[in-house]
Design an enzyme around this catalytic site. Structure first.
Site, PDB file in Angstrom:
ATOM      1  N   ARG A  51     -19.698 -14.524-104.606  1.00 39.05           N
ATOM      2  CA  ARG A  51     -19.059 -15.034-105.838  1.00 39.05           C
ATOM      3  C   ARG A  51     -17.547 -14.900-105.851  1.00 39.05           C
ATOM      4  NH1 ARG A  51     -23.877 -13.957-106.651  1.00 39.05           N
ATOM      5  NH2 ARG A  51     -23.315 -12.281-105.252  1.00 39.05           N
ATOM      6  N   THR A  52     -17.053 -13.713-105.518  1.00 37.23           N
ATOM      7  CA  THR A  52     -15.625 -13.468-105.718  1.00 37.23           C
ATOM      8  C   THR A  52     -14.815 -14.380-104.799  1.00 37.23           C
ATOM      9  OG1 THR A  52     -16.188 -11.193-106.254  1.00 37.23           O
ATOM     10  CG2 THR A  52     -13.864 -11.659-105.853  1.00 37.23           C
ATOM     11  N   LYS A  80      -8.786  -4.885 -83.676  1.00 36.67           N
ATOM     12  CA  LYS A  80      -8.001  -4.394 -82.524  1.00 36.67           C
ATOM     13  C   LYS A  80      -7.162  -3.191 -82.920  1.00 36.67           C
ATOM     14  CE  LYS A  80      -7.277  -9.215 -81.204  1.00 36.67           C
ATOM     15  NZ  LYS A  80      -6.225 -10.240 -81.284  1.00 36.67           N
ATOM     16  N   ARG A 101     -10.202  -8.017-100.706  1.00 35.90           N
ATOM     17  CA  ARG A 101     -11.297  -7.057-100.941  1.00 35.90           C
ATOM     18  C   ARG A 101     -11.339  -6.109 -99.748  1.00 35.90           C
ATOM     19  NH1 ARG A 101     -17.354  -8.493-102.773  1.00 35.90           N
ATOM     20  NH2 ARG A 101     -16.210  -8.564-104.753  1.00 35.90           N
ATOM     21  N   HIS A 129     -12.467  -3.508-109.901  1.00 37.92           N
ATOM     22  CA  HIS A 129     -12.734  -4.928-109.627  1.00 37.92           C
ATOM     23  C   HIS A 129     -12.181  -5.700-110.842  1.00 37.92           C
ATOM     24  CE1 HIS A 129     -14.401  -8.490-108.029  1.00 37.92           C
ATOM     25  NE2 HIS A 129     -15.673  -8.147-107.887  1.00 37.92           N
TER      26      HIS A 129
HETATM   27  N1   CP Z   1     -19.666  -9.785-108.410  1.00 36.43           N
HETATM   28  C1   CP Z   1     -19.227  -9.783-107.128  1.00 36.43           C
HETATM   29  O1   CP Z   1     -18.180  -9.142-106.803  1.00 36.43           O
HETATM   30  O2   CP Z   1     -19.989 -10.511-106.289  1.00 36.43           O
HETATM   31  P1   CP Z   1     -19.699 -10.735-104.735  1.00 36.43           P
HETATM   32  O3   CP Z   1     -19.840  -9.373-104.069  1.00 36.43           O
HETATM   33  O4   CP Z   1     -20.682 -11.735-104.258  1.00 36.43           O
HETATM   34  O5   CP Z   1     -18.274 -11.206-104.605  1.00 36.43           O
END
Ligand code: CP
Length: 305
Positions: A51-52, A80, A101, A129
């Protein structure tokens, strides 16, 4: 001067949150605009995501920006031995904003300190998040027509859940009452309870997923037990299926209740809930496009009107 970044949800004031929600509503009505034409956005995903990453990329594509990046560390020079600092310095040579991320808590803060371009934290370990919180708050506002004085029951992995940790801070401006439902092994960490105490936020803790915790709620926020955060897999096996929401458990819930989940889900929401009008998690994930469009434009000082 350092560029503005979004690392922690408390980088946003109450007014900032309300402004982003208002902008996101405009994008929900008209998501296709030429606002990022000529700009390049970097998406660096050192951890898996559906999703993100894809909602950020959809957000950017619909604004006519361009995207570079990776969705698997194995294809980057991090394998590396390249440091995070050097990775950020390189990608900032090529881009106007970086969405990252990473599995390490604090990595987004560090990236924002070394980067000459804005950093958006797309999740750093169990810490934060913030864009998930923005889409959660947008979804709460959309379904409740207010953010004030709501009762939010949060269920599942409250220890490792970064979406939970950000949500508590993001909602702190709006006088929430929290019900925290978790087994002993995944209880909300003390630092988040201290945060609530400091802000005079009311909360109760439950080990049972009781009718009381469901029927008193305006929002039921389910979460997954995060296998990837456990160092002891025996511990994970003990708690992995601890709570499951089934449709019949919603029969006495408030008429305005909505069920949210940051997703992915495993077994914590039975599929028989999906057709209940109170299930809102798929629309919630869709709202990620519009809130992320709003966050990107805000950080780049782009006037959406
Ligand atoms: N909600 C969320 O962060 O989903 P993903 O891990 O799929 O990005």
């Amino acid at each position: 001067m350092k560029p503005k970044s979004l690392v922690n949800i408390d980088d946003y004031s109450r007014d900032d949150i309300l402004r982003i929600i208002e902008t996101a509503s405009k994008f929900k009505k008209h998501p296709d605009r030429s606002l990022l034409k000529g700009l390049v956005c970097g998406t660096l995903f050192f951890e898996p995501s559906t999703r993100t990453r894809l909602s950020f990329e959809t957000a950017i594509n619909r604004l006519e920006g361009r995207i570079i990046g990776f969705s698997d560390t194995a294809t980057s020079s991090a394998t590396k031995g390249e440091s995070l600092k050097d990775t950020i310095m390189m990608v900032s040579n090529y881009t106007d904003i970086i969405i990252m991320r990473h599995h390490l808590e604090g990595s987004a803060r560090y990236a924002s300190e070394v980067s000459p371009v804005p950093i958006i934290n797309a999740g750093d370990g169990s810490n934060q998040h913030p864009t998930q919180t923005m889409l959660d708050i947008f979804s709460i506002h959309e379904t409740q027509q207010t953010l004030e004085n709501l009762t939010i029951t949060i269920v599942g992995d409250l220890k490792y859940g970064r979406a939970v940790h950000s949500l508590i801070e993001g909602l702190s401006h709006f006088n929430p009452t929290f019900n925290f439902v978790a087994p002993e092994e995944m209880k909300i960490p003390d630092k988040h309870k201290l945060y609530c105490d400091k802000k005079s936020i009311k909360y109760q803790e439950f080990a049972d997923f009781s009718p009381e915790s469901i029927n008193s709620a305006d929002i039921l926020y389910m979460t997954r037990v995060q296998k990837e955060r456990f160092t002891d897999l025996m511990e994970y096996e003990k708690v992995k299926n601890v709570y499951t929401l089934r449709n019949e458990m919603l029969k006495d819930s408030k008429p305005n209740l909505k069920v949210l989940h940051p997703l992915p889900r495993v077994k914590e929401i039975d599929q028989d809930v999906d057709n209940n009008p109170k299930a809102y998690y798929f629309e919630q994930a869709r709202n990620g496009i519009y809130t992320r469009q709003a966050v990107i434009c805000d950080l780049l000082n782009i006037d959406v009107d």
